[in-house]
Motif scaffolding. Sequence first.
Motif, PDB file in Angstrom:
ATOM      1  N   THR A   1     -81.153  17.937 -41.317  1.00 37.62           N
ATOM      2  CA  THR A   1     -80.256  17.793 -40.174  1.00 37.62           C
ATOM      3  C   THR A   1     -79.867  19.175 -39.666  1.00 37.62           C
ATOM      4  N   PHE A   2     -79.422  19.209 -38.419  1.00 37.12           N
ATOM      5  CA  PHE A   2     -79.041  20.464 -37.773  1.00 37.12           C
ATOM      6  C   PHE A   2     -77.738  20.227 -37.014  1.00 37.12           C
ATOM      7  N   HIS A   3     -76.652  20.861 -37.475  1.00 31.74           N
ATOM      8  CA  HIS A   3     -75.391  20.796 -36.739  1.00 31.74           C
ATOM      9  C   HIS A   3     -75.289  22.033 -35.865  1.00 31.74           C
ATOM     10  N   ILE A   4     -75.434  21.847 -34.581  1.00 28.48           N
ATOM     11  CA  ILE A   4     -75.530  22.971 -33.660  1.00 28.48           C
ATOM     12  C   ILE A   4     -74.240  23.784 -33.624  1.00 28.48           C
ATOM     13  N   GLY A   5     -73.094  23.139 -33.803  1.00 32.35           N
ATOM     14  CA  GLY A   5     -71.822  23.854 -33.718  1.00 32.35           C
ATOM     15  C   GLY A   5     -71.312  24.416 -35.023  1.00 32.35           C
ATOM     16  N   GLY A   6     -72.053  24.294 -36.107  1.00 37.71           N
ATOM     17  CA  GLY A   6     -71.560  24.715 -37.415  1.00 37.71           C
ATOM     18  C   GLY A   6     -71.750  26.188 -37.698  1.00 37.71           C
ATOM     19  N   GLY A   7     -71.222  26.625 -38.843  1.00 35.29           N
ATOM     20  CA  GLY A   7     -71.469  27.987 -39.323  1.00 35.29           C
ATOM     21  C   GLY A   7     -70.295  28.931 -39.243  1.00 35.29           C
ATOM     22  N   LEU A   8     -69.059  28.414 -39.306  1.00 41.14           N
ATOM     23  CA  LEU A   8     -67.869  29.280 -39.217  1.00 41.14           C
ATOM     24  C   LEU A   8     -67.537  29.835 -40.603  1.00 41.14           C
ATOM     25  N   HIS A   9     -68.300  30.847 -40.992  1.00 41.55           N
ATOM     26  CA  HIS A   9     -68.343  31.271 -42.402  1.00 41.55           C
ATOM     27  C   HIS A   9     -67.283  32.292 -42.800  1.00 41.55           C
TER      28      HIS A   9
END
Length: 288
Positions: free
Chosen positions: A124-132
């Motif tokens: 799966t690919f969550h386009i809005g993710g990645g707030l690391h």
Amino acid sequence: MKDFAYLYSPEEATYRFSETHPFNPIRLELTVSLLESMHQLDDIPCIAPRHATDEELALVHDQDYIAAVKAAGTGVLSPLKAQMYGLGTEDTPLFQDMHSGASLLVGGTIEACDLVLSGKYKRTFHIGGGLHHGFRGRASGFCVYNDTAVAMAAMIEKYHCKILYVDTDAHHGDGVQWAFYNRNDVMTLSLHETGRYLFPGTGMVTERGSEEGYGFSWNVPLDAFTEDDSFLLAYETALFEACELFQPDLIITQNGADAHVLDPLTHLSLTMKSYEKIPQIAVAAAEK
């Protein structure tokens, strides 16, 4: 099991600091538009993200911090208290309904992970993710909540799994690393521009984990102006060695695109060659 799905909703654009802030959600709309124009999303299911619950957020974030974010989004948090939580800064200014916008991004990443571990989809690919960069009790570097860390904690609680987190953003994935630094059910691998030149100033090779997590935190700091071939060699070598050592049940990749040579905030020199290869190498590692 179906092959692939992506998570996206125009509502994710509500996570918007200001008209002039560099972290502009138009990047999500442009990404979807580009993929559609290339027919890369034909017959690929699009799943709308949901809001993360307070209970899910509390797996990583302090309750008082969650309350502060809610207050900030309604304009009732004092400037002094906001500063205590890393809110209202130049990087992470306040905006209306902040909690709602941030929790939607978290819920999308939780759903993306759950769809894989439940066996419904292979990837799966969550386009809005990645707030690391989000921390337990503090916002940092454009990140209010840490969607990936919360999703990882939720998946471990639900599936008792081992997760490999791989971060190719130009900035070190500090928030995720520190959230799991003393645990052996998560391995973090971050390739990033050295902290000598770039926020957040962490991600040294000496940051290797502590207690039960010692040896499960891997960092590959790259010098300024690193180009494609050097990056891809380091990435592929480290990723395959991490997979062989750790044998994860789930691989999560954070695919920040700011190591590109034209990015105005960083100093690496990747081209589209790397951005074509990064996901292909990750898929090859997962398949193996």
